[in-house]
Scaffold this motif. Sequence first.
Motif, PDB file in Angstrom:
ATOM      1  N   GLY A 104       0.796  -1.227   0.000  1.00 30.42           N
ATOM      2  CA  GLY A 104       0.000   0.000   0.000  1.00 30.42           C
ATOM      3  C   GLY A 104       0.826   1.272   0.000  1.00 30.42           C
ATOM      4  O   GLY A 104       1.687   1.478  -0.852  1.00 30.42           O
ATOM      5  N   ASP A 105       0.575   2.136   0.992  1.00 31.24           N
ATOM      6  CA  ASP A 105       1.209   3.450   1.016  1.00 31.24           C
ATOM      7  C   ASP A 105       2.696   3.404   1.351  1.00 31.24           C
ATOM      8  O   ASP A 105       3.371   4.441   1.331  1.00 31.24           O
ATOM      9  N   GLU A 106       3.235   2.238   1.662  1.00 27.73           N
ATOM     10  CA  GLU A 106       4.676   2.139   1.886  1.00 27.73           C
ATOM     11  C   GLU A 106       5.442   1.925   0.582  1.00 27.73           C
ATOM     12  O   GLU A 106       6.666   1.923   0.557  1.00 27.73           O
ATOM     13  N   LEU A 107       4.704   1.723  -0.510  1.00 31.30           N
ATOM     14  CA  LEU A 107       5.365   1.500  -1.795  1.00 31.30           C
ATOM     15  C   LEU A 107       6.079   2.762  -2.260  1.00 31.30           C
ATOM     16  O   LEU A 107       5.491   3.841  -2.330  1.00 31.30           O
ATOM     17  N   ASP A 108       7.339   2.628  -2.565  1.00 30.24           N
ATOM     18  CA  ASP A 108       8.085   3.719  -3.187  1.00 30.24           C
ATOM     19  C   ASP A 108       9.145   3.114  -4.100  1.00 30.24           C
ATOM     20  O   ASP A 108       9.289   1.898  -4.206  1.00 30.24           O
ATOM     21  N   TYR A 109       9.885   3.984  -4.762  1.00 33.59           N
ATOM     22  CA  TYR A 109      10.877   3.523  -5.739  1.00 33.59           C
ATOM     23  C   TYR A 109      11.911   2.616  -5.091  1.00 33.59           C
ATOM     24  O   TYR A 109      12.238   1.545  -5.613  1.00 33.59           O
ATOM     25  N   ASP A 110      12.436   3.021  -3.942  1.00 31.02           N
ATOM     26  CA  ASP A 110      13.494   2.248  -3.283  1.00 31.02           C
ATOM     27  C   ASP A 110      13.008   0.862  -2.878  1.00 31.02           C
ATOM     28  O   ASP A 110      13.737  -0.127  -3.000  1.00 31.02           O
ATOM     29  N   LEU A 111      11.763   0.755  -2.394  1.00 29.40           N
ATOM     30  CA  LEU A 111      11.257  -0.541  -1.950  1.00 29.40           C
ATOM     31  C   LEU A 111      11.039  -1.469  -3.144  1.00 29.40           C
ATOM     32  O   LEU A 111      11.381  -2.656  -3.084  1.00 29.40           O
ATOM     33  N   HIS A 138       5.798 -17.925   2.399  1.00 33.66           N
ATOM     34  CA  HIS A 138       6.801 -17.744   3.453  1.00 33.66           C
ATOM     35  C   HIS A 138       8.035 -17.019   2.932  1.00 33.66           C
ATOM     36  O   HIS A 138       8.546 -16.079   3.574  1.00 33.66           O
ATOM     37  N   ARG A 139       8.529 -17.447   1.752  1.00 31.77           N
ATOM     38  CA  ARG A 139       9.730 -16.797   1.211  1.00 31.77           C
ATOM     39  C   ARG A 139       9.425 -15.370   0.788  1.00 31.77           C
ATOM     40  O   ARG A 139      10.265 -14.473   0.959  1.00 31.77           O
ATOM     41  N   LEU A 140       8.244 -15.129   0.242  1.00 32.12           N
ATOM     42  CA  LEU A 140       7.872 -13.772  -0.137  1.00 32.12           C
ATOM     43  C   LEU A 140       7.820 -12.870   1.083  1.00 32.12           C
ATOM     44  O   LEU A 140       8.254 -11.715   1.033  1.00 32.12           O
ATOM     45  N   SER A 141       7.299 -13.395   2.193  1.00 35.38           N
ATOM     46  CA  SER A 141       7.264 -12.616   3.431  1.00 35.38           C
ATOM     47  C   SER A 141       8.670 -12.215   3.868  1.00 35.38           C
ATOM     48  O   SER A 141       8.910 -11.067   4.266  1.00 35.38           O
ATOM     49  N   SER A 142       9.619 -13.151   3.765  1.00 31.85           N
ATOM     50  CA  SER A 142      11.006 -12.860   4.137  1.00 31.85           C
ATOM     51  C   SER A 142      11.615 -11.809   3.220  1.00 31.85           C
ATOM     52  O   SER A 142      12.315 -10.898   3.672  1.00 31.85           O
ATOM     53  N   ILE A 143      11.326 -11.920   1.921  1.00 33.25           N
ATOM     54  CA  ILE A 143      11.866 -10.965   0.956  1.00 33.25           C
ATOM     55  C   ILE A 143      11.329  -9.562   1.230  1.00 33.25           C
ATOM     56  O   ILE A 143      12.089  -8.575   1.222  1.00 33.25           O
ATOM     57  N   GLY A 148      12.259  -4.027   3.620  1.00 33.61           N
ATOM     58  CA  GLY A 148      11.847  -2.879   4.423  1.00 33.61           C
ATOM     59  C   GLY A 148      10.364  -2.730   4.672  1.00 33.61           C
ATOM     60  O   GLY A 148       9.921  -1.723   5.222  1.00 33.61           O
ATOM     61  N   VAL A 149       9.555  -3.727   4.300  1.00 32.83           N
ATOM     62  CA  VAL A 149       8.112  -3.650   4.545  1.00 32.83           C
ATOM     63  C   VAL A 149       7.851  -3.879   6.034  1.00 32.83           C
ATOM     64  O   VAL A 149       8.425  -4.777   6.648  1.00 32.83           O
ATOM     65  N   SER A 150       6.978  -3.074   6.615  1.00 31.71           N
ATOM     66  CA  SER A 150       6.706  -3.156   8.044  1.00 31.71           C
ATOM     67  C   SER A 150       5.934  -4.422   8.392  1.00 31.71           C
ATOM     68  O   SER A 150       5.224  -4.993   7.566  1.00 31.71           O
ATOM     69  N   GLN A 151       6.066  -4.858   9.646  1.00 31.40           N
ATOM     70  CA  GLN A 151       5.368  -6.049  10.115  1.00 31.40           C
ATOM     71  C   GLN A 151       3.863  -5.874  10.043  1.00 31.40           C
ATOM     72  O   GLN A 151       3.117  -6.819   9.752  1.00 31.40           O
ATOM     73  N   LYS A 152       3.389  -4.663  10.287  1.00 35.43           N
ATOM     74  CA  LYS A 152       1.952  -4.389  10.225  1.00 35.43           C
ATOM     75  C   LYS A 152       1.409  -4.680   8.831  1.00 35.43           C
ATOM     76  O   LYS A 152       0.313  -5.250   8.683  1.00 35.43           O
ATOM     77  N   LYS A 153       2.138  -4.282   7.810  1.00 36.65           N
ATOM     78  CA  LYS A 153       1.706  -4.541   6.437  1.00 36.65           C
ATOM     79  C   LYS A 153       1.770  -6.036   6.114  1.00 36.65           C
ATOM     80  O   LYS A 153       0.886  -6.569   5.429  1.00 36.65           O
ATOM     81  N   LEU A 154       2.804  -6.700   6.623  1.00 34.32           N
ATOM     82  CA  LEU A 154       2.986  -8.117   6.316  1.00 34.32           C
ATOM     83  C   LEU A 154       1.887  -9.000   6.899  1.00 34.32           C
ATOM     84  O   LEU A 154       1.692 -10.125   6.448  1.00 34.32           O
ATOM     85  N   GLU A 155       1.173  -8.501   7.891  1.00 43.81           N
ATOM     86  CA  GLU A 155       0.091  -9.277   8.483  1.00 43.81           C
ATOM     87  C   GLU A 155      -1.025  -9.544   7.473  1.00 43.81           C
ATOM     88  O   GLU A 155      -1.811 -10.484   7.643  1.00 43.81           O
TER      89      GLU A 155
END
Length: 230
Positions: A104-111, A138-143, A148-155
């Motif tokens: 979502g809103d954490e998406l930017d060029y660097d990420l 599982h591997r996608l979550s690790s990647i 730099g994706v926050s844990q809140k988003k990964l939920e």
Amino acid sequence: TDYNFIITALCPVNLRIDGLIYNERDNSIAKKESCDRIVELPSDGFLFPLFNDRAPDINGVLYYTKNAKKPNTSVVEELLGCEFSMTCQNEKETFKDILTSVVGDELDYDLITAVNDKISTFVDQNAHETEIPTIDEHRLSSILWEAGVSQKKLEKLHGVYENAMHGKVFRAVNLVEDKVTISGMGFKMTVDNYHKGDVSTAIGKVIFGVADTAVDVNGIGIKMDGVANG
């Protein structure tokens, strides 16, 4: 080594009617009873067995479809008896949808470029393995976490991934982008990965003074704050 194979093409067949005739018995105009069958270009096809590592591979079949974006899954599943796997383009689009929904809103060029780097590294590390490297939930979550994706988003990843993939996995090589393409506000820029570190500065100059500018990076929409000072 001899390579014996079967190649099959499934071609639409249409009847060609050359014209009309006068039927004296009925005093009517009718279509000609004799007609030719016109075989058109193949809509689907397959080759069995595959040819891998300079030898026949009876565990695989090569499938052809006229429309790569809309393959005929019934041919794969019902005729060939195989499980249908997404095309490369389907996998990329599905991956982009998952990334957008989760991050979502954490998406930017660097990420986005960081995620691509992580996947590319994973592919390189498994280049000599006999099995095709795949990316599951599982591997996608690790990647994403390492990128730099926050844990809140990964939920949210579990639900989004399951709805999109239904238990299937990505072939990692299909997700790697060899170049970075940025487009928006009437411009489009493509650079190789070697120079991707210079792109943020270039974008900043293009969108100078414009706030909340919509930009696509490799087909993924992000927003960039305008640059107030050049």
